[in-house]
Design a protein around this motif. Structure first.
Motif, PDB file in Angstrom:
ATOM      1  N   GLU B 227       3.840   1.892  -0.673  1.00 45.98           N
ATOM      2  CA  GLU B 227       4.181   0.499  -1.016  1.00 45.98           C
ATOM      3  C   GLU B 227       3.320  -0.476  -0.212  1.00 45.98           C
ATOM      4  O   GLU B 227       2.860  -1.500  -0.726  1.00 45.98           O
ATOM      5  N   HIS B 230      -0.063  -0.619  -1.641  1.00 44.99           N
ATOM      6  CA  HIS B 230       0.027  -1.404  -2.889  1.00 44.99           C
ATOM      7  C   HIS B 230       0.001  -2.911  -2.604  1.00 44.99           C
ATOM      8  O   HIS B 230      -0.755  -3.659  -3.230  1.00 44.99           O
ATOM      9  N   ARG B 231       0.803  -3.325  -1.645  1.00 42.14           N
ATOM     10  CA  ARG B 231       0.865  -4.768  -1.329  1.00 42.14           C
ATOM     11  C   ARG B 231      -0.488  -5.272  -0.830  1.00 42.14           C
ATOM     12  O   ARG B 231      -0.903  -6.384  -1.135  1.00 42.14           O
ATOM     13  N   MET B 234      -2.912  -5.652  -3.925  1.00 43.45           N
ATOM     14  CA  MET B 234      -2.617  -6.653  -4.967  1.00 43.45           C
ATOM     15  C   MET B 234      -3.595  -7.839  -4.954  1.00 43.45           C
ATOM     16  O   MET B 234      -4.161  -8.190  -5.987  1.00 43.45           O
ATOM     17  N   HIS B 243      -7.578  -0.951 -10.701  1.00 49.47           N
ATOM     18  CA  HIS B 243      -6.311  -0.354 -10.287  1.00 49.47           C
ATOM     19  C   HIS B 243      -6.621   0.931  -9.526  1.00 49.47           C
ATOM     20  O   HIS B 243      -7.773   1.380  -9.501  1.00 49.47           O
ATOM     21  N   THR B 245      -4.931   4.951  -8.590  1.00 49.44           N
ATOM     22  CA  THR B 245      -3.865   5.952  -8.588  1.00 49.44           C
ATOM     23  C   THR B 245      -3.948   6.687  -7.261  1.00 49.44           C
ATOM     24  O   THR B 245      -5.017   6.729  -6.629  1.00 49.44           O
ATOM     25  N   ALA B 263       1.615   7.968  -7.271  1.00 47.65           N
ATOM     26  CA  ALA B 263       1.450   6.633  -7.866  1.00 47.65           C
ATOM     27  C   ALA B 263       0.511   6.753  -9.063  1.00 47.65           C
ATOM     28  O   ALA B 263      -0.694   6.530  -8.944  1.00 47.65           O
ATOM     29  N   ASP B 285       4.336   4.173 -10.290  1.00 46.17           N
ATOM     30  CA  ASP B 285       3.401   3.229 -10.916  1.00 46.17           C
ATOM     31  C   ASP B 285       2.018   3.338 -10.290  1.00 46.17           C
ATOM     32  O   ASP B 285       1.881   3.714  -9.118  1.00 46.17           O
ATOM     33  N   LEU B 287      -1.284   1.610  -8.597  1.00 48.94           N
ATOM     34  CA  LEU B 287      -1.233   0.668  -7.470  1.00 48.94           C
ATOM     35  C   LEU B 287      -2.156  -0.540  -7.671  1.00 48.94           C
ATOM     36  O   LEU B 287      -3.199  -0.441  -8.309  1.00 48.94           O
ATOM     37  N   GLY B 288      -1.722  -1.648  -7.102  1.00 53.12           N
ATOM     38  CA  GLY B 288      -2.553  -2.849  -7.088  1.00 53.12           C
ATOM     39  C   GLY B 288      -2.468  -3.683  -8.340  1.00 53.12           C
ATOM     40  O   GLY B 288      -3.283  -4.582  -8.538  1.00 53.12           O
ATOM     41  N   LEU B 293       6.911  -2.489  -7.987  1.00 57.60           N
ATOM     42  CA  LEU B 293       6.385  -1.124  -7.891  1.00 57.60           C
ATOM     43  C   LEU B 293       7.536  -0.129  -7.862  1.00 57.60           C
ATOM     44  O   LEU B 293       8.452  -0.260  -7.052  1.00 57.60           O
TER      45      LEU B 293
END
Lengths: 101, 373
Positions: B227, B230-231, B234, B243, B245, B263, B285, B287-288, B293
């Motif tokens: 996570e 991912h943050r 973004m 994106h 994976t 992910a 999901d 990422l990004g 998520l």
């Protein structure tokens, strides 16, 4: 490259080639033009698509995100079983509608 | 560069045309190679890599347009400039010729000075193109060196007991792996695939490494680590259409448990010490990309001697244009099984080379990372 049918704010975008890096420039620009023309309901018909690479997936996701920002609707139809499995395994089916033949 | 350094391939089915062109080019100081058919021309282009090709259009068996199309489709001959030389003067045939990738079109009968001037112009343009490509290659090599230096080597972390096979499609790749030991003694193995293969993509790998290390503290669960990545992604990805994976394995050798956070990536493969092979699948999901998520971690038991494999799609989709991932994963599982008696690094090398021989250029980045419990 693609067949486009547009009626008011609805459009169907049907690529006639695989959605891969070498084809993306033209496809991306056509999709951007549709959104600029005010399309808010976009259907991507994958009847003639056998392969989508990671860049192609990026373009599809970006299109979905752009439409979502303007409260539009993006759907994918006529995906082959392999492509449907690809969308499902990446959990993209949870973010927009994908239907298989 | 003088003309003597340049070789011109003349492809024409009429011997008199070849004789005239060869005499003219030799007088101007060029080396010449000749072919009487499109097929022979393609063979010579491949073998001798001429500086430029003069190609007739109307030839029996294989016309010049077809020859040019095949030359341009082959990466080994695609960069050689082709000039059509033809008696056909219609606009349609000229447009077709340019559409196949030819750089020029000269109509017969031609003027000697015109042909030589156009050849000279296109050779100069090619030299400039080659110079730019070389300078880009140098930059890519530097980038690749920097990128590889960020990837941990198995012998630098013997306690992590992992082995890896890494090949980048371009000098700078979009696939990435990393291994970190947490304060709790667990090892975290992360593999990621960023969409694209260009410089932007490869530059992002350093950001991902920093995010992975920053978040891999003892107090973060595997889900929280992903996570956090991912943050961080973004703001980098939200406007670029990119994106990523990824798959994270956390291995606790004390409790003999492994946790997978996936992910949007491919399933992990678990090879038990008694040679049973299974897929470890779970949802997550990419990422990004999405604000919300969803990641569903999966914890499974392992025994001493078990192996876990994580990999990127380049490994299972090479030469697999139908995108049949299922068949690719089955093949990979079978190879994990047949190489189970080999030491881990040898097994990883054997699996990779069986799927994709080392002398075959890849069409995507490839990572196979094996972990031994």
């Amino acid at each position: 490259m693609s067949v486009i049918q547009k009626e008011d704010t609805r459009a169907t975008f049907s690529p006639t080639a695989n959605i891969v890096a070498s084809e993306l420039e033209v496809m991306r620009s056509a999709l951007q033009q549709l959104l600029a023309d005010g399309v808010t309901e976009l259907e991507m018909d994958l009847s003639n698509v056998k392969m989508i690479d990671s860049m192609g997936l990026g373009m599809i996701v970006a299109t979905h995100n752009s439409l979502k920002k303007s409260t539009g609707i993006f759907t994918v139809v006529h995906a082959s079983k392999e492509l449907y499995d690809l969308f499902r395994s990446m959990r993209l089916t949870q973010h927009f509608s994908v239907s298989s033949d | 560069m003088s003309e003597a350094h340049h070789s011109i391939l003349i492809v024409d089915d009429i011997p008199l045309n070849i004789t005239l062109l060869r005499a003219m080019l030799r007088k101007a100081g060029y080396l010449t190679i000749t072919a009487a058919s499109g097929r022979e021309g393609r063979r010579l282009a491949l073998e001798q890599q001429p500086s430029l090709i003069l190609l007739d259009i109307t030839m029996p068996e294989e016309d010049g347009v077809t020859t040019c199309r095949i030359l341009k489709a082959d990466p080994r001959t695609a960069d050689i400039p082709v000039i059509f030389l033809s008696a056909l003067s219609g606009t349609d045939i000229k447009v077709t010729g340019f559409a196949t990738g030819a750089v020029d079109y000269i109509t017969k009968p031609f003027e000697r000075e015109e042909v030589l001037a156009r050849i000279s112009l296109h050779l100069q343009m090619r030299e400039r193109y080659v110079a730019v490509v070389r300078s880009q290659d140098t930059m890519y090599v530097k980038l690749n060196t920097a990128q590889r230096s960020m990837l941990p080597k198995p012998d630098e972390m013997p306690d992590a007991a992992f082995a890896v096979h890494y090949r980048a499609f371009h000098a700078a790749g979009g696939d990435f792996y990393d291994v970190v030991r947490g304060k709790d003694g667990c090892y975290r193995y992360f593999i990621a695939d960023i969409s694209g293969h260009d410089v932007d993509t490869s530059l992002n790998t350093s950001a991902i490494k920093a995010l992975f290390h920053q978040s891999s503290t003892a107090y973060n669960s595997p889900t929280e680590i992903v996570e956090s990545i991912h943050r961080g992604l973004m703001p980098l990805f939200s406007t670029s259409g990119m994106h990523m994976t990824g798959a994270l394995i956390q291995l606790d050798r004390q409790t003999r448990t492994a946790t997978l956070v996936n992910a949007g990536h491919l399933p992990a493969i678990h090879l038990s010490v008694d040679s049973h092979v299974s897929q470890v699948e779970t949802e997550g999901d990419i990422l990004g990309v999405f604000d919300e998520l969803v990641l569903v971690p999966k914890t499974f038991e392992v025994q001493k001697g078990d192996r876990i494999f994580i990999y990127t799609d380049g490994l299972i989709e090479q030469n697999n244009l139908n995108c049949n991932r299922h068949a690719g994963i089955k093949k990979l599982m079978a190879l994990c099984h047949t190489t189970s008696a080999l030491p881990l690094q040898e097994a990883v090398n054997a699996i990779s080379s069986r799927i994709f021989p080392i002398d075959t250029p890849p069409t995507d980045d490839i990572i196979l990372l094996g972990i031994e419990v």
